[in-house]
Design an enzyme around this catalytic site. Structure first.
Site, short mmCIF file in Angstrom:
data_model
loop_
_atom_site.label_atom_id
_atom_site.label_comp_id
_atom_site.label_asym_id
_atom_site.label_seq_id
_atom_site.Cartn_x
_atom_site.Cartn_y
_atom_site.Cartn_z
N GLY A 60 27.30 0.52 -13.70
CA GLY A 60 28.41 -0.42 -13.67
C GLY A 60 27.96 -1.73 -13.07
O GLY A 60 26.75 -1.97 -12.90
N GLY A 63 25.64 -1.40 -10.00
CA GLY A 63 24.30 -0.86 -10.12
C GLY A 63 24.32 0.42 -10.94
O GLY A 63 25.10 0.53 -11.90
N VAL A 65 23.94 5.00 -11.02
CA VAL A 65 24.04 6.28 -10.31
C VAL A 65 23.12 7.28 -10.99
O VAL A 65 23.16 7.45 -12.21
CB VAL A 65 25.48 6.82 -10.31
CG1 VAL A 65 25.54 8.15 -9.56
CG2 VAL A 65 26.44 5.82 -9.67
N LYS A 89 23.66 6.57 -5.70
CA LYS A 89 24.14 5.27 -6.19
C LYS A 89 23.26 4.15 -5.65
O LYS A 89 23.20 3.93 -4.44
CB LYS A 89 25.60 5.03 -5.78
CG LYS A 89 26.17 3.71 -6.31
CD LYS A 89 27.45 3.32 -5.62
CE LYS A 89 28.63 4.12 -6.07
NZ LYS A 89 29.91 3.58 -5.49
N LYS A 90 22.60 3.47 -6.55
CA LYS A 90 21.69 2.40 -6.18
C LYS A 90 22.35 1.06 -6.49
O LYS A 90 22.54 0.70 -7.65
CB LYS A 90 20.37 2.53 -6.95
CG LYS A 90 19.30 1.55 -6.53
CD LYS A 90 18.02 1.77 -7.34
CE LYS A 90 16.91 0.85 -6.88
NZ LYS A 90 15.69 0.98 -7.74
N ASP A 183 41.78 0.60 -5.15
CA ASP A 183 41.17 0.54 -6.47
C ASP A 183 41.25 1.89 -7.19
O ASP A 183 40.28 2.35 -7.78
CB ASP A 183 39.71 0.08 -6.36
CG ASP A 183 39.15 -0.39 -7.71
OD1 ASP A 183 39.94 -0.78 -8.58
OD2 ASP A 183 37.92 -0.36 -7.87
N ASP A 201 34.28 6.11 -4.60
CA ASP A 201 34.23 4.63 -4.64
C ASP A 201 35.21 3.98 -3.67
O ASP A 201 36.25 3.46 -4.07
CB ASP A 201 34.50 4.13 -6.06
CG ASP A 201 33.35 4.44 -7.00
OD1 ASP A 201 32.41 3.64 -7.06
OD2 ASP A 201 33.40 5.51 -7.64
#
Length: 329
Positions: A60, A63, A65, A89-90, A183, A201
């Protein structure tokens, strides 16, 4: 579905906070929670086979995952299939907003613990690398099952998922210093192997109003179709914004259609329902869930229920269904 980012009010990133047994947050503590594991960049390269494309789970604006493998006790990297799977997650190193979201996730997920909130295993803050390591959710996202998978999830499963998400939001709102998720959307609801739902998230989460405050002023961020109208126009954030988000999620669960696809049009139940269910749902129950969704998405936030009330209503619907099934057998 596009993202919102306006400047109708004073902009602020999610407050850095800490969670204590008293369910209280204090914004002056920014260090990661002691229970989180600190991973080296090399460890995570080994765990994901150097962030190999074959390990990619999704990507996304933040970055990518990747799926990785670590030892369950030592958390050392292992070979694929050995130990436990994790989601890595980067974040994009050049994204300032991504770094803010990374800090918010470490802050909140490192200290918030609930069965319906994703578990943060650890982090990497080596050099310019901003990486988070979560428990792996083999069921993927709710969005995939609603909008992409050929096999639809059952009505009973949809109600169970709605209850799980409501429990998570009710928990966040009940804390001494309230947390507003901000969100909620179907792509942020992840499912385990038993289809139990968890919120993920937390990059846009922030502390709610305290004392005599009625709202928190923020820049407008979130997802088009989900954000509450008063938040879009004023930037004023309250827990009722989460309630609105949840109402939209309920409408997606009912209809199998994405937010913004005329979801707010009140129709007869058969015309609202996901056609892939092929009529396999209790009409009375579906009508009750739809009515609750429209209460949650009322244009006037004062007329929306709070999440504790939403959870009670959903649990009663689910309990009624469970009781009728038990009596039938």
């Amino acid at each position: 579905m596009g993202n919102l980012c306006g400047r109708s009010a004073e902009c602020s990133v999610a407050a850095s906070s800490s969670f204590h047994a008293s369910s209280s947050f204090h914004a002056d503590e920014t260090s990661p929670a002691a229970n989180l594991n600190s991973f080296s960049l090399n460890d995570l390269k080994l765990a994901t086979e150097n962030f190999d494309w074959n390990s990619l789970l999704g990507k996304g604006s933040f970055g990518r995952v990747y799926k990785g493998w670590i030892d369950e006790e030592t958390f050392a990297p292992t070979k694929p299939g050995v130990g436990i799977a994790v989601a890595v997650k980067k974040h994009k190193s050049e994204s300032h907003w991504g770094r803010n979201e990374w800090q918010a996730e470490v802050t909140y997920l490192g200290r918030l613990h609930h069965e319906n909130i994703i578990k943060l295993v650890g982090y990497c803050a080596e050099s310019d690398s901003k990486i988070l390591v979560y428990e792996y959710m083999p069921g993927g996202s709710l969005a995939n099952h609603l909008f992409r998978e050929a096999q639809p999830i059952s009505w009973e499963m949809r109600i169970s998922i709605a209850v799980d998400v409501a429990r998570a939001l009710s928990f966040l709102h009940s804390l001494e210093t309230q947390v507003i998720y901000r969100d909620l959307k179907s792509s942020h609801v992840l499912l385990d192997s038993d289809f139990r739902a968890k919120l993920s998230d937390f990059g846009l989460a922030r502390n709610g109003p305290t004392g005599d405050e009625t709202h928190v002023s923020t820049c407008v961020v979130g997802t088009v179709g989900f954000a509450a109208p008063e938040y879009i126009t004023t930037g004023h954030l309250t827990a009722k914004c989460d309630v609105y988000n949840f109402g939209v999620l309920l409408l997606e669960l009912i209809s199998g259609r994405k937010a913004g696809s005329h979801l707010h049009e009140k129709r007869e139940i058969p015309r609202m329902m996901d056609a892939r269910l092929e009529g396999r749902y209790p009409r009375k129950e579906a009508k009750a869930v739809a009515a609750l969704a429209f209460r949650c998405t009322h244009a006037d936030p004062r007329k929306r229920p709070n999440m504790a009330e939403v959870l009670t209503a959903l649990e009663e619907i689910k309990q009624s269904k469970d009781t009728s099934i038990a009596q039938a057998h």
